[in-house]
Design an enzyme around this catalytic site. Sequence first.
Site, short mmCIF file in Angstrom:
data_model
loop_
_atom_site.label_atom_id
_atom_site.label_comp_id
_atom_site.label_asym_id
_atom_site.label_seq_id
_atom_site.Cartn_x
_atom_site.Cartn_y
_atom_site.Cartn_z
CG ASP A 102 5.99 6.92 -4.29
OD1 ASP A 102 6.47 7.88 -3.65
OD2 ASP A 102 6.43 5.76 -4.18
CG ASP A 105 4.88 7.90 5.93
OD1 ASP A 105 4.19 8.47 6.78
OD2 ASP A 105 5.27 6.73 6.08
P1 IMP Z 1 8.80 9.93 3.70
O1 IMP Z 1 10.22 10.33 3.47
O2 IMP Z 1 8.55 9.44 5.10
O3 IMP Z 1 7.78 10.95 3.27
O4 IMP Z 1 8.57 8.62 2.89
C1 IMP Z 1 8.39 8.64 1.57
C2 IMP Z 1 8.85 7.36 0.91
O5 IMP Z 1 8.61 6.17 1.70
C3 IMP Z 1 7.99 7.23 -0.29
O6 IMP Z 1 8.61 7.84 -1.39
C4 IMP Z 1 7.81 5.75 -0.44
O7 IMP Z 1 8.85 5.24 -1.23
C5 IMP Z 1 7.93 5.19 0.95
N1 IMP Z 1 6.58 4.98 1.56
C6 IMP Z 1 6.02 5.68 2.57
N2 IMP Z 1 4.81 5.21 2.89
C7 IMP Z 1 4.58 4.18 2.04
C8 IMP Z 1 3.45 3.27 1.86
O8 IMP Z 1 2.41 3.31 2.54
N3 IMP Z 1 3.62 2.32 0.88
C9 IMP Z 1 4.73 2.23 0.12
N4 IMP Z 1 5.78 3.07 0.24
C10 IMP Z 1 5.72 4.03 1.20
MG MG Z 2 9.21 7.06 -3.14
#
Ligand code: IMP
Ligand code: MG
Length: 179
Positions: A102, A105
Amino acid sequence: MDPSLPKITKILLSTEAIQNRVTELAEQINRDYQEVDHLILVGILRGAFIFVADLARQLKVTHSVDFMALASYERNISSGEVRILLDLREPIHDQHVLIVEDILDSGETLNYLYRNLIERKPASIRTCVLVKKQRGAINSQVQVDYLGFEIPNVWVVGYGLDYANYYRTLPYIAEMEIP
Ligand code: IMP
Ligand code: MG
């Protein structure tokens, strides 16, 4: 609805914009996998379930859909510690795999996933991400092969994305006033 829930401040990506972009991504994937017999889509729960459903229904390449669920230990600290809550049902050895996520981040989730799946020796592995935050993937060593949109560094909900499990089924992607 719980009145203490943070409110949506504005719609960033309309239903129409999302649908058009998903169609474009599907067309790109269809072109790239023309020569492939079978593709395994790996949807990341829970956030990607709507995206996978819309994308998969526009794919012409023969495919199956499998899922994984992952959790970060300490979301805000971006510790890189991710654990698997639900693993794939099917082996992916010698198979062509497309990870469908999805949102990107910090990039920790995708890094972990990529490293984990590559050890299973798939024939190929690519990534499809609907939205990437601008600061996105500062920690990412993984290339995004198919990207839907780039958005500012705000918390977004809808089209699968949640805030404390709320707002996931909004038909558009909206910005929230926190966290
Ligand atoms: P990362 O590991 O920091 O890239 O985070 C990714 C995961 O955090 C995603 O797969 C989402 O499940 C959650 N996430 C990060 N940012 C958002 C947001 O703005 N809204 C909802 N879920 C988020
Ligand atoms: Mg996710």
